[in-house]
Design a protein around this motif. Structure first.
Motif, mmCIF file in Angstrom:
data_model
loop_
_atom_site.group_PDB
_atom_site.id
_atom_site.type_symbol
_atom_site.label_atom_id
_atom_site.label_comp_id
_atom_site.label_asym_id
_atom_site.label_seq_id
_atom_site.Cartn_x
_atom_site.Cartn_y
_atom_site.Cartn_z
ATOM 1 N N GLY B 112 0.844 -1.197 0.000
ATOM 2 C CA GLY B 112 0.000 0.000 0.000
ATOM 3 C C GLY B 112 0.875 1.241 0.000
ATOM 4 O O GLY B 112 1.985 1.234 0.550
ATOM 5 N N CYS B 113 0.403 2.308 -0.634
ATOM 6 C CA CYS B 113 1.260 3.466 -0.891
ATOM 7 C C CYS B 113 0.569 4.783 -0.605
ATOM 8 O O CYS B 113 -0.658 4.863 -0.624
ATOM 9 C CB CYS B 113 1.650 3.470 -2.370
ATOM 10 N N ASP B 114 1.379 5.837 -0.436
ATOM 11 C CA ASP B 114 0.829 7.187 -0.442
ATOM 12 C C ASP B 114 0.168 7.406 -1.790
ATOM 13 O O ASP B 114 0.723 7.027 -2.825
ATOM 14 C CB ASP B 114 1.956 8.215 -0.234
ATOM 15 N N GLY B 115 -1.009 7.995 -1.786
ATOM 16 C CA GLY B 115 -1.743 8.198 -3.027
ATOM 17 C C GLY B 115 -2.731 7.084 -3.294
ATOM 18 O O GLY B 115 -3.570 7.189 -4.171
ATOM 19 N N GLY B 116 -2.616 5.966 -2.561
ATOM 20 C CA GLY B 116 -3.628 4.919 -2.667
ATOM 21 C C GLY B 116 -3.284 3.768 -3.585
ATOM 22 O O GLY B 116 -4.065 2.823 -3.719
ATOM 23 N N TYR B 117 -2.104 3.817 -4.230
ATOM 24 C CA TYR B 117 -1.720 2.719 -5.123
ATOM 25 C C TYR B 117 -1.517 1.431 -4.329
ATOM 26 O O TYR B 117 -1.073 1.460 -3.181
ATOM 27 C CB TYR B 117 -0.422 3.092 -5.844
ATOM 28 N N THR B 118 -1.861 0.296 -4.963
ATOM 29 C CA THR B 118 -1.628 -1.003 -4.328
ATOM 30 C C THR B 118 -1.102 -1.970 -5.385
ATOM 31 O O THR B 118 -1.342 -1.791 -6.585
ATOM 32 C CB THR B 118 -2.934 -1.606 -3.762
ATOM 33 N N THR B 119 -0.381 -3.010 -4.949
ATOM 34 C CA THR B 119 -0.005 -4.090 -5.857
ATOM 35 C C THR B 119 0.222 -5.356 -5.047
ATOM 36 O O THR B 119 0.667 -5.290 -3.899
ATOM 37 C CB THR B 119 1.225 -3.715 -6.722
ATOM 38 N N ASN B 120 -0.135 -6.500 -5.641
ATOM 39 C CA ASN B 120 -0.041 -7.784 -4.935
ATOM 40 C C ASN B 120 1.181 -8.577 -5.382
ATOM 41 O O ASN B 120 1.541 -8.548 -6.569
ATOM 42 C CB ASN B 120 -1.322 -8.605 -5.147
ATOM 43 N N ILE B 121 1.797 -9.274 -4.437
ATOM 44 C CA ILE B 121 3.002 -10.062 -4.713
ATOM 45 C C ILE B 121 2.960 -11.318 -3.846
ATOM 46 O O ILE B 121 2.616 -11.222 -2.659
ATOM 47 C CB ILE B 121 4.303 -9.302 -4.326
ATOM 48 N N PRO B 122 3.342 -12.485 -4.384
ATOM 49 C CA PRO B 122 3.495 -13.649 -3.506
ATOM 50 C C PRO B 122 4.609 -13.377 -2.485
ATOM 51 O O PRO B 122 5.634 -12.770 -2.839
ATOM 52 C CB PRO B 122 3.913 -14.776 -4.463
ATOM 53 N N VAL B 123 4.407 -13.806 -1.252
ATOM 54 C CA VAL B 123 5.435 -13.565 -0.222
ATOM 55 C C VAL B 123 6.771 -14.170 -0.648
ATOM 56 O O VAL B 123 7.835 -13.578 -0.446
ATOM 57 C CB VAL B 123 4.976 -14.136 1.143
ATOM 58 N N ALA B 124 6.721 -15.328 -1.320
ATOM 59 C CA ALA B 124 7.960 -15.985 -1.746
ATOM 60 C C ALA B 124 8.799 -15.097 -2.664
ATOM 61 O O ALA B 124 10.004 -15.297 -2.798
ATOM 62 C CB ALA B 124 7.623 -17.289 -2.468
ATOM 63 N N ASP B 125 8.174 -14.091 -3.298
ATOM 64 C CA ASP B 125 8.888 -13.206 -4.220
ATOM 65 C C ASP B 125 9.472 -11.960 -3.559
ATOM 66 O O ASP B 125 10.080 -11.129 -4.242
ATOM 67 C CB ASP B 125 7.972 -12.806 -5.386
ATOM 68 N N ILE B 126 9.245 -11.804 -2.258
ATOM 69 C CA ILE B 126 9.863 -10.647 -1.592
ATOM 70 C C ILE B 126 10.809 -11.070 -0.462
ATOM 71 O O ILE B 126 11.468 -10.222 0.131
ATOM 72 C CB ILE B 126 8.803 -9.648 -1.038
ATOM 73 N N VAL B 127 10.866 -12.376 -0.155
ATOM 74 C CA VAL B 127 11.808 -12.842 0.870
ATOM 75 C C VAL B 127 13.036 -13.458 0.193
ATOM 76 O O VAL B 127 13.132 -13.461 -1.035
ATOM 77 C CB VAL B 127 11.138 -13.829 1.851
ATOM 78 N N ASP B 128 13.962 -13.950 0.994
ATOM 79 C CA ASP B 128 15.220 -14.531 0.493
ATOM 80 C C ASP B 128 15.967 -13.552 -0.419
ATOM 81 O O ASP B 128 16.499 -13.924 -1.468
ATOM 82 C CB ASP B 128 14.962 -15.847 -0.260
ATOM 83 N N GLY B 129 15.951 -12.270 -0.020
ATOM 84 C CA GLY B 129 16.712 -11.255 -0.742
ATOM 85 C C GLY B 129 16.077 -10.786 -2.037
ATOM 86 O O GLY B 129 16.667 -9.993 -2.767
#
Lengths: 250, 200
Positions: B112-129
């Motif tokens: 979630g962002c300032d301005g209201g933008y949102t985007t979805n991501i699998p957790v596996a794609d943001i962990v392990d660096g």
């Protein structure tokens, strides 16, 4: 929100090519199937070289969404641009081009929105706004609309005659045109013309012409242009989510 | 379909292949659905939400006090440009989770962002660096139009997943579309598989 997911590649046929300005040509395409469009959307075009190399670009639809099997795209010739130079130098009526679309559902306007709107274009950024204006013209309800256009020189003004006609015929539509570089003699005789970049004062003039605060603003142009206009609109108190933007260029 | 008289301008100096349909861009284009929001680092805060409640938060100073990670990577925008050899600095999602004492939940995250933008991501794609919050680009504070003070960076996915002006990560069991995903963009967005739009 668009729920139509039929974004398969379509083989379109170019039916006409014409000059809009020294650097911009309009290309009309016949599509193999009906497409449900909204004013402000764009299409991707994909070019494939004989050795398999592919590249693609997005271009705004300038035609009215009522035309479902035929669309017009405005393409500006970019120095060194592999796709724009192919369109400008090679493509002729009868040629087949792969296209995918319509794409984009946020930067769109529907004639059922009758609240006053402000449209602000820098250069070829007028393309999606022209689709909105053409759609508006053919609809029974006409939202109060002011169009601000900024171009470098007079020959760079796109769709000018058509827009002037619209303005003469429609009391609910006004425009302010500004040239940022060379202006022709007697340019400033008419009070709807300016010779500077769009600034806060010019936006206030546009809103005065609109007669009330815009319910939304559609801003399309190069990055610097959109950044500056977006800041001005926030400054005059427009809500962040009422300002819709489309930027292009590095 | 082959366009017989199209040859294209392939860059002879391209150091490595770029994803299909992309072209190499030396500039840094800006694509956003709205104006650039004014973000004040004095009141800025980044939060992590799980099951409807905020479980961790960091101020600007707290974020900068965490171990910082440099990353050298290529980025790919769905509008067809790729920018090679970009340098970023920030805090990995792994570092944030560790600092908060949270095990990475399974499932998905919504940024979630300032301005209201949102985007979805699998957790596996943001962990392990794989995912981080970045505040520095090419050695300089990240410019507002590029998402400063802080944006998400998930370079292996199209750049609309690397949300600008990010303020929050909300972990969810089920996937749900964010802003562009709701307008027909792909739920995952892998540039190498050309997952631009919903049925790609």
């Amino acid at each position: 929100m668009s729920t139509d997911t039929s974004l398969d590649w379509q083989i379109a046929t170019v039916t006409s090519v014409h000059d809009e300005s020294p650097r911009v040509k309009s290309f009309r395409f016949d599509l193999p199937k009906e497409n449900y469009l909204s004013a402000g959307q764009y299409f991707d075009v994909r070019l494939t070289a004989p050795d398999g190399y592919q590249t693609r670009r997005s271009y705004s639809i300038t035609s009215s969404p009522e035309s479902r099997k035929s669309i017009e795209l405005a393409i500006e010739l970019i120095a060194g641009g592999e796709v724009s130079s192919y369109f400008h130098e090679v493509v002729q009526p009868g040629d087949k081009i792969e296209v995918q679309g319509p794409i984009g559902g946020y930067f769109t306007w529907d004639p059922s929105q009758t609240e006053p709107i402000l449209l602000i274009a820098g250069g070829t950024g007028i393309a999606p706004l022209v689709s909105m204006l053409r759609h508006r013209q053919s609809s029974p309800t006409k939202a109060p609309t002011v169009l601000m256009v900024s171009a470098r020189t007079e020959p760079d003004l796109l769709f000018r005659k058509e827009l002037q006609l619209m303005e003469e015929e429609d009391l609910n539509f006004d425009s302010i045109v500004t040239l940022t570089r060379k202006m022709p003699k007697n340019w400033l005789i008419e009070n709807v013309r300016e010779n500077r970049r769009i600034d806060l004062k010019m936006i206030e003039t546009a809103i005065n012409r609109l007669g009330e605060s815009p319910s939304s603003a559609y801003v399309c142009g190069g990055t610097g242009f959109v950044e500056s206009i977006g800041n001005h609109l926030l400054e005059i108190g427009m809500a962040y989510t009422d300002i819709l933007t489309e930027r292009f260029g590095p | 379909m082959i366009n017989n008289r199209f040859f294209g301008k392939r860059r002879p100096d391209a150091p490595r292949p770029i994803p299909p349909g992309q072209y190499q861009e030396d500039g840094f284009p800006v694509l956003s659905a709205g104006p650039t929001p004014k973000v004040d680092t004095a009141t800025w805060e980044f939060t992590i939400d799980i099951k409807g409640s905020t479980v961790a938060s960091w101020s600007w100073d707290a974020l900068n006090a965490l171990p910082q990670t440099d990353i050298h990577t290529d980025i790919h925008c769905v509008t067809k440009w790729s920018k090679l050899d970009t340098d970023w600095c920030g805090v990995t999602i792994d570092t944030l989770l560790k600092d908060a004492g949270i095990d990475p939940p399974a499932g998905f995250a919504m940024a979630g962002c300032d301005g209201g933008y949102t985007t979805n991501i699998p957790v596996a794609d943001i962990v392990d660096g794989k995912g981080m919050l970045v505040h520095t680009f090419d050695g300089q504070p990240l410019a507002p139009e590029h998402g400063g003070p802080v944006r998400l960076l998930i370079p292996h996915l199209y750049l609309w997943k690397s949300a600008k002006w990010v303020r929050n990560l909300r972990f969810m069991d089920q996937d749900a579309p964010g802003f562009w995903e709701g307008y027909g963009y792909h739920m995952y967005g892998d540039p190498w598989r050309e997952q631009r739009y919903s049925n790609d």
